[in-house]
Design an enzyme around this catalytic site. Structure first.
Site, PDB file in Angstrom:
ATOM      1  N   TYR A   1      19.147  47.192  23.960  1.00 49.56           N
ATOM      2  CA  TYR A   1      20.338  46.655  24.814  1.00 49.56           C
ATOM      3  C   TYR A   1      19.688  45.863  26.066  1.00 49.56           C
ATOM      4  CZ  TYR A   1      22.051  51.154  22.687  1.00 49.56           C
ATOM      5  OH  TYR A   1      22.346  52.131  21.735  1.00 49.56           O
TER       6      TYR A   1
ATOM      7  N   CYS B   1       4.071  45.327  16.445  1.00 51.25           N
ATOM      8  CA  CYS B   1       4.128  43.838  16.503  1.00 51.25           C
ATOM      9  C   CYS B   1       5.280  43.090  16.413  1.00 51.25           C
ATOM     10  CB  CYS B   1       3.286  43.820  14.911  1.00 51.25           C
ATOM     11  SG  CYS B   1       1.780  44.537  15.150  1.00 51.25           S
ATOM     12  N   GLU B   2       5.852  43.188  17.417  1.00 50.58           N
ATOM     13  CA  GLU B   2       7.080  42.721  17.737  1.00 50.58           C
ATOM     14  C   GLU B   2       7.049  42.083  19.110  1.00 50.58           C
ATOM     15  OE1 GLU B   2      10.675  43.312  16.227  1.00 50.58           O
ATOM     16  OE2 GLU B   2      10.287  44.673  14.635  1.00 50.58           O
TER      17      GLU B   2
ATOM     18  N   TYR C   1      19.533  59.213  24.943  1.00 53.22           N
ATOM     19  CA  TYR C   1      19.364  58.192  24.051  1.00 53.22           C
ATOM     20  C   TYR C   1      17.774  57.619  24.127  1.00 53.22           C
ATOM     21  CZ  TYR C   1      24.226  58.455  24.506  1.00 53.22           C
ATOM     22  OH  TYR C   1      25.563  59.048  24.331  1.00 53.22           O
TER      23      TYR C   1
ATOM     24  N   GLU D   1      33.259  65.170  27.133  1.00 51.16           N
ATOM     25  CA  GLU D   1      31.950  64.854  26.069  1.00 51.16           C
ATOM     26  C   GLU D   1      31.105  63.885  26.928  1.00 51.16           C
ATOM     27  OE1 GLU D   1      33.579  62.750  22.737  1.00 51.16           O
ATOM     28  OE2 GLU D   1      35.081  64.084  22.233  1.00 51.16           O
TER      29      GLU D   1
ATOM     30  N   GLY E   1      31.162  59.037  28.475  1.00 51.41           N
ATOM     31  CA  GLY E   1      30.872  57.600  29.025  1.00 51.41           C
ATOM     32  C   GLY E   1      30.495  57.501  30.464  1.00 51.41           C
TER      33      GLY E   1
ATOM     34  N   ARG F   1      15.680  51.664  24.176  1.00 47.12           N
ATOM     35  CA  ARG F   1      16.873  51.060  24.732  1.00 47.12           C
ATOM     36  C   ARG F   1      16.538  49.612  25.546  1.00 47.12           C
ATOM     37  NH1 ARG F   1      19.196  52.821  28.909  1.00 47.12           N
ATOM     38  NH2 ARG F   1      21.322  52.613  28.097  1.00 47.12           N
TER      39      ARG F   1
ATOM     40  N   GLY G   1      27.257  62.851  27.860  1.00 42.77           N
ATOM     41  CA  GLY G   1      25.856  63.113  26.984  1.00 42.77           C
ATOM     42  C   GLY G   1      24.976  62.508  28.147  1.00 42.77           C
ATOM     43  N   ARG G   2      24.895  61.181  28.455  1.00 47.00           N
ATOM     44  CA  ARG G   2      23.968  60.696  29.300  1.00 47.00           C
ATOM     45  C   ARG G   2      23.945  61.122  30.604  1.00 47.00           C
ATOM     46  NH1 ARG G   2      22.585  55.115  28.528  1.00 47.00           N
ATOM     47  NH2 ARG G   2      24.885  54.909  27.376  1.00 47.00           N
TER      48      ARG G   2
HETATM   49  N1  LLP Z   1      32.081  60.878  22.787  1.00 42.59           N
HETATM   50  C1  LLP Z   1      31.800  59.885  21.787  1.00 42.59           C
HETATM   51  C2  LLP Z   1      32.775  60.136  20.923  1.00 42.59           C
HETATM   52  C3  LLP Z   1      30.685  59.126  21.955  1.00 42.59           C
HETATM   53  O1  LLP Z   1      30.795  57.970  21.012  1.00 42.59           O
HETATM   54  C4  LLP Z   1      29.773  58.921  22.812  1.00 42.59           C
HETATM   55  C5  LLP Z   1      28.730  58.142  22.977  1.00 42.59           C
HETATM   56  C6  LLP Z   1      29.894  60.081  23.971  1.00 42.59           C
HETATM   57  C7  LLP Z   1      30.756  61.071  23.637  1.00 42.59           C
HETATM   58  C8  LLP Z   1      28.699  60.334  24.959  1.00 42.59           C
HETATM   59  O2  LLP Z   1      28.783  59.207  25.725  1.00 42.59           O
HETATM   60  P1  LLP Z   1      27.747  59.271  27.225  1.00 42.59           P
HETATM   61  O3  LLP Z   1      28.519  60.103  27.955  1.00 42.59           O
HETATM   62  O4  LLP Z   1      26.561  59.584  26.902  1.00 42.59           O
HETATM   63  O5  LLP Z   1      28.059  57.911  27.757  1.00 42.59           O
HETATM   64  N2  LLP Z   1      22.398  54.511  22.586  1.00 42.59           N
HETATM   65  C9  LLP Z   1      22.982  53.850  23.611  1.00 42.59           C
HETATM   66  C10 LLP Z   1      24.714  55.045  23.892  1.00 42.59           C
HETATM   67  C11 LLP Z   1      25.555  55.119  22.894  1.00 42.59           C
HETATM   68  C12 LLP Z   1      26.855  55.917  23.004  1.00 42.59           C
HETATM   69  C13 LLP Z   1      27.486  56.497  21.739  1.00 42.59           C
HETATM   70  N3  LLP Z   1      28.284  57.061  21.835  1.00 42.59           N
HETATM   71  C14 LLP Z   1      22.712  53.838  25.028  1.00 42.59           C
HETATM   72  O6  LLP Z   1      21.469  54.077  24.795  1.00 42.59           O
HETATM   73  O7  LLP Z   1      22.775  53.386  25.834  1.00 42.59           O
END
Ligand code: LLP
Length: 449
Positions: free
Chosen positions: A347, A373-374, A402, A304, A267, A343, A306-307
């Site tokens: 969002y 076409c949107e 993402y 965990e 997150g 994105r 990701g981003r």
């Molecule tokens: N762990 C769990 C249980 C999650 O649901 C997520 C993200 C993460 C870890 C990783 O979170 P991060 O560190 O990447 O924030 N598509 C959206 C983001 C969706 C996130 C879903 N869950 C976007 O493009 O902003």
């Protein structure tokens, strides 16, 4: 050397403008000698676009490695495992790179687990499985593989997991994902930690689930997990959630449960607009917010992200097809679209867009839109941009997370190719999807009897 976009984090230098060197005859003739151009590490993006076409995702391996290392530094005072969240970018070569750095993985489907096992057969021991809707077959796969931890999100899921583990006669290690009822103060679609959201179990109900799990011979209670949302820039929300979870850990231990792992989820947000502190400062503040409530608990922390690992390590390259003005409104129509990077459409997310040739200082206000076409197919609206011409190349920044994973075939557009720049070499890690790729699962005739 100048990082793309004003005032942005300059380390590590993944995407920077450089004076071009080693010009080819052709390029010298075109008068681009010595021009400032955006590079990934040392490779000019213009060359990558010419070689592999557009739209094209380009990732910097050095930056991904640096981000993994930054997490290790920030959390080195506590035993921890980084479980990269595969959903952010699941391209196999990216997973391989992250596995090589010693990380584990957070998966949310059988498909993601298969990807992880495909890049490293032995990775299961560092895999956590999250998600509200794990199906029986996915559980079977994960129990069979011997993953580190299941983050269970409901009483029904716990029952199915117990039945699966019992049938396979193999132990499943469990944590309950709790919903701490803390606001992540982020976009509502990616906020997960309030009772109104589908995720987790209310903290007050968690002890009941742990008691049920403890009765199962093939379940081993070992942790508590929490994830309150994504793109969170206010670290106070993490601290608040972890304080509640730490209290729960104390209660569960008093009840006799052996809680070793605390999975703090992902997150951590990144600076899409380049207005925040450097990543080093951000991650230090995040680490403090996460670790302070856990002091004295002797837990093994799971993270965990990701981003924050891959987001800033990728750009989407796109070429300007046409310029047009409707009444007084200016549009740059580019060859990438919402099917390549969803994105902004989904969002209203902001991504900086910069020209790959850094020449002109002149600016204009325009919308950057795709061919779909949107009206929702846009990358930027009423954005102040450097003036570019038809045929010029643009880089949409911070597209590593993402981006490609949310790609689709809408409008029968093939998914973009992806390139990884590693040790000054570019490799295609996902080739451009052809029309044949797109139709290979279809039949022209529906048989009727
Ligand atoms: N762990 C769990 C249980 C999650 O649901 C997520 C993200 C993460 C870890 C990783 O979170 P991060 O560190 O990447 O924030 N598509 C959206 C983001 C969706 C996130 C879903 N869950 C976007 O493009 O902003």
């Amino acid at each position: 050397m100048k990082r793309a976009g004003a005032g942005r984090d300059v380390r590590p230098p993944a995407f920077v403008y450089r004076r071009s060197e080693n010009r080819s005859e052709r390029r010298i003739k075109r008068g681009v000698k010595g021009a400032l151009e955006l590079c990934c590490e040392r490779l000019p993006l213009e060359d990558l676009a010419a070689r592999y076409g557009t739209p094209l995702y380009v990732y910097s391996a050095a930056m991904i490695r640096a981000r993994v290392a930054a997490f290790a530094r920030a959390f080195d005072s506590i035993p921890h495992t980084l479980c990269y969240s595969v959903k952010a970018n699941s391209t196999l070569a990216i997973l391989r790179l992250i596995a090589e750095e010693g990380a584990g993985f957070d998966v949310v489907s059988g498909g993601e687990l298969r990807r992880v096992l495909r890049v490293n057969r032995k990775a299961a021991s560092k895999v956590v499985f999250s998600g509200v809707g794990k199906a029986a077959a996915e559980m079977e796969l994960a129990v069979g593989a011997g993953i580190l931890l299941f983050n269970v999100e409901s009483a029904s899921e716990l029952r199915l997991l117990a039945a699966t583990a019992t049938r396979l006669k193999k132990q499943a290690v469990v944590a309950v994902r709790v919903n701490p009822d803390v606001s992540a103060k982020t976009h509502p679609y990616i906020s997960t930690g309030l009772h109104q959201h589908k995720f987790g179990v209310p903290i007050s109900e968690a002890p009941g689930l742990y008691a049920q799990a403890a009765k199962q011979a093939f379940l081993k209670v070992a942790g508590v997990s929490v994830h309150i949302g994504s793109q969170i820039t206010n670290v106070g929300s993490f601290r608040e959630a972890l304080e509640r979870v730490a209290d729960l850990v104390r209660v569960l231990r008093e009840q006799g449960h052996d809680i070793r792992y605390l999975d703090a989820g992902g997150g951590l947000g990144i600076s899409y607009e380049g207005t925040q502190a450097s990543f080093e400062k951000q991650i230090a503040a995040y680490a403090k917010a996460v670790m302070a409530p856990l002091r004295g608990l002797k837990l093994h922390l799971l993270l965990e992200p990701g981003r924050s690992i891959v987001g800033a390590a990728g750009v989407l390259l796109t070429r300007v097809l046409y310029r047009k003005t409707n009444h007084k409104k200016r549009f740059l129509i580019v060859d990438a679209a919402m099917n390549d990077l969803l994105r902004p459409s989904l969002y209203g997310a902001h991504h900086e867009i910069v020209p790959v040739r850094g020449g002109t200082r002149e600016t204009e206000i325009a919308d950057v839109v795709g061919p779909i076409c949107e009206t929702g197919d846009f990358f930027a609206r009423d954005r102040k941009l450097r003036v570019v011409s038809e045929g010029d190349l643009l880089a949409i920044l911070d597209a590593g997370a993402y981006g490609s994973v949310l790609g689709s075939n809408y409008n029968t557009r093939g998914r973009a190719a992806e390139v990884l720049v590693k040790n000054a070499k570019a490799t295609v890690i996902r080739r451009r999807e052809s029309w044949q790729d797109q139709i290979r699962l279809e039949k022209v005739w529906a048989r009727t009897n």
